[in-house]
Design a protein around this motif. Structure first.
Motif, PDB file in Angstrom:
ATOM      1  N   VAL A  97       0.632  11.935  -0.581  1.00 40.25           N
ATOM      2  CA  VAL A  97      -0.442  10.996  -0.286  1.00 40.25           C
ATOM      3  C   VAL A  97      -0.393  10.622   1.186  1.00 40.25           C
ATOM      4  O   VAL A  97       0.678  10.300   1.718  1.00 40.25           O
ATOM      5  N   THR A  98      -1.537  10.684   1.835  1.00 38.59           N
ATOM      6  CA  THR A  98      -1.652  10.291   3.238  1.00 38.59           C
ATOM      7  C   THR A  98      -2.149   8.853   3.303  1.00 38.59           C
ATOM      8  O   THR A  98      -3.124   8.496   2.639  1.00 38.59           O
ATOM      9  N   LEU A  99      -1.463   8.031   4.101  1.00 38.35           N
ATOM     10  CA  LEU A  99      -1.870   6.645   4.284  1.00 38.35           C
ATOM     11  C   LEU A  99      -2.928   6.591   5.375  1.00 38.35           C
ATOM     12  O   LEU A  99      -2.735   7.147   6.457  1.00 38.35           O
ATOM     13  N   ARG A 103       0.830  -1.202   0.000  1.00 39.00           N
ATOM     14  CA  ARG A 103       0.000   0.000   0.000  1.00 39.00           C
ATOM     15  C   ARG A 103       0.870   1.259   0.000  1.00 39.00           C
ATOM     16  O   ARG A 103       0.546   2.253  -0.670  1.00 39.00           O
ATOM     17  N   GLU A 141       2.331   1.624  -3.535  1.00 36.46           N
ATOM     18  CA  GLU A 141       1.297   2.142  -4.445  1.00 36.46           C
ATOM     19  C   GLU A 141       1.032   3.619  -4.169  1.00 36.46           C
ATOM     20  O   GLU A 141       0.817   4.406  -5.102  1.00 36.46           O
ATOM     21  N   ALA A 142       1.042   4.013  -2.901  1.00 35.48           N
ATOM     22  CA  ALA A 142       0.828   5.419  -2.552  1.00 35.48           C
ATOM     23  C   ALA A 142       1.956   6.286  -3.106  1.00 35.48           C
ATOM     24  O   ALA A 142       1.723   7.400  -3.601  1.00 35.48           O
ATOM     25  N   SER A 162       1.447   6.637  -6.799  1.00 34.83           N
ATOM     26  CA  SER A 162       0.338   7.562  -7.024  1.00 34.83           C
ATOM     27  C   SER A 162       0.775   9.000  -6.780  1.00 34.83           C
ATOM     28  O   SER A 162       0.421   9.913  -7.538  1.00 34.83           O
TER      29      SER A 162
END
Length: 330
Positions: free
Chosen positions: A326-328, A311, A314-315, A318
């Motif tokens: 991007v914030t998880l 994840r 992918e972040a 992205s």
């Protein structure tokens, strides 16, 4: 107690090493190998090379190692879960987050051990580093920086450098710091004409507040695998190629040159290179997986942990595409 019956799917560049190490693990017998491409490295010994995962399962195995290209991980893992086989999947867990989550769910629902081969956690330098951080030898941790660079490996065709290599750094960073990722940003490049990125620079922050930076590429003529952890008392430097760990302490001797002291902030202190036993990381990883299957205390990397790493990767991809941060989520 009878030894665990182990099967191996894939005997390519990584699978050949699994074949060797599985024969060395106490309490485990390698009883079956499958690879539709045959045995290019001649590691099967007296075992026939089966054609597919179904034939592997039919051999009555207790555990399996999946070392095929990433895009095939999900199909193999779901069949193994349905057959009641504990499974170690090479990293990354899957080619997409959705596929990875289906794998996590399948093994949890079946009550089986599912693990991911994030081998860097078992590198002796990083294990020493983790222990020393836990003991407070660095004080407060400020930053973790990694560099993982080298020539393009011909074995990789279905994912880019982020999923193949940066996944190592993301996993080991969260593990060493014992903190999940909070935010990430990244830049990527495509310089070699392949479909996937061959260079990525990731920056971010863990939930603990530690700043992280990862420089990863397949474009460097020199191979580099370095982790630097900077903190209150100095910096640890781990080289996972050699397995070496050193500590650069902040100096306690005053700098007499006043203008230089103001510029440098901290002074250079003693540098210590530690001596410790170095065992092969892949063997230690397999021992951890065996222990997890047997219900013992184990440091095996769970599918859920492998899913978190995917994840974050992918972040980062992205973030690079969107030119944003991007914030998880949780």
């Amino acid at each position: 107690m009878a030894n665990l019956r182990a099967g191996l799917l894939g005997v390519g560049m990584m699978g050949r090493h699994h074949a060797r190490v599985l024969r060395e693990v106490e309490g485990v017998d390698l009883v079956a190998i499958a690879d539709p491409g045959g045995d290019p490295h001649g590691v099967s010994g007296d075992l026939p090379v089966l054609t597919d995962i179904d034939a592997l399962i039919a051999e009555g195995i207790d555990t399996a190692v999946v070392a095929v290209p990433t895009r095939f991980h999900e199909e193999a893992a779901l069949k193994l879960a349905a057959a009641g086989v504990h499974t170690l999947v090479e990293k990354p867990i899957a080619h997409t987050v959705e596929a990875g989550q289906r794998m996590v769910t399948a093994f949890e629902d079946a009550g089986l051990v599912g693990a991911v081969g994030h081998i860097e956690r078992f590198n002796p330098a990083l294990q020493q580093l983790r222990t020393r951080l836990e003991q407070g030898e660095l004080g407060e941790v400020y930053q973790i920086q990694t560099r993982r660079q080298g020539p393009f490996p011909s074995r990789i065709a279905d994912v880019g450098v982020a999923k193949d290599l940066a996944s190592h750094d993301i996993d080991l960073t969260a593990w060493v710091a014992q903190s999940a990722y909070d935010i990430v940003a990244a830049q990527t490049a495509h310089r070699s004409g392949r479909d996937h990125e061959d260079m990525i620079a990731i920056t971010g922050r863990l939930r603990s507040g530690v700043i992280v930076n990862h420089l990863v590429n397949w474009l460097s003529p020199m191979k580099e695998r370095v982790t630097v952890v900077t903190g209150e008392k100095g910096a640890f430097v781990a080289d996972t190629v050699t397995g070496d760990l050193s500590f650069h302490a902040n100096g306690t001797t005053p700098v007499q040159w006043e203008s230089m002291a103001a510029f440098r902030g901290v002074t250079e202190g003693d540098m210590t290179r530690y001596a410790f036993a170095r065992r092969e990381p892949l063997l230690v990883q397999h021992e951890a997986f065996r222990d997890a299957v047997l219900g013992r205390s184990s440091s095996a990397v769970t599918l859920a942990e492998g899913q978190h790493t995917l994840r974050v990767v992918e972040a980062a991809l992205s973030a690079a595409a969107r030119r944003d941060v991007v914030t998880l989520d949780d």
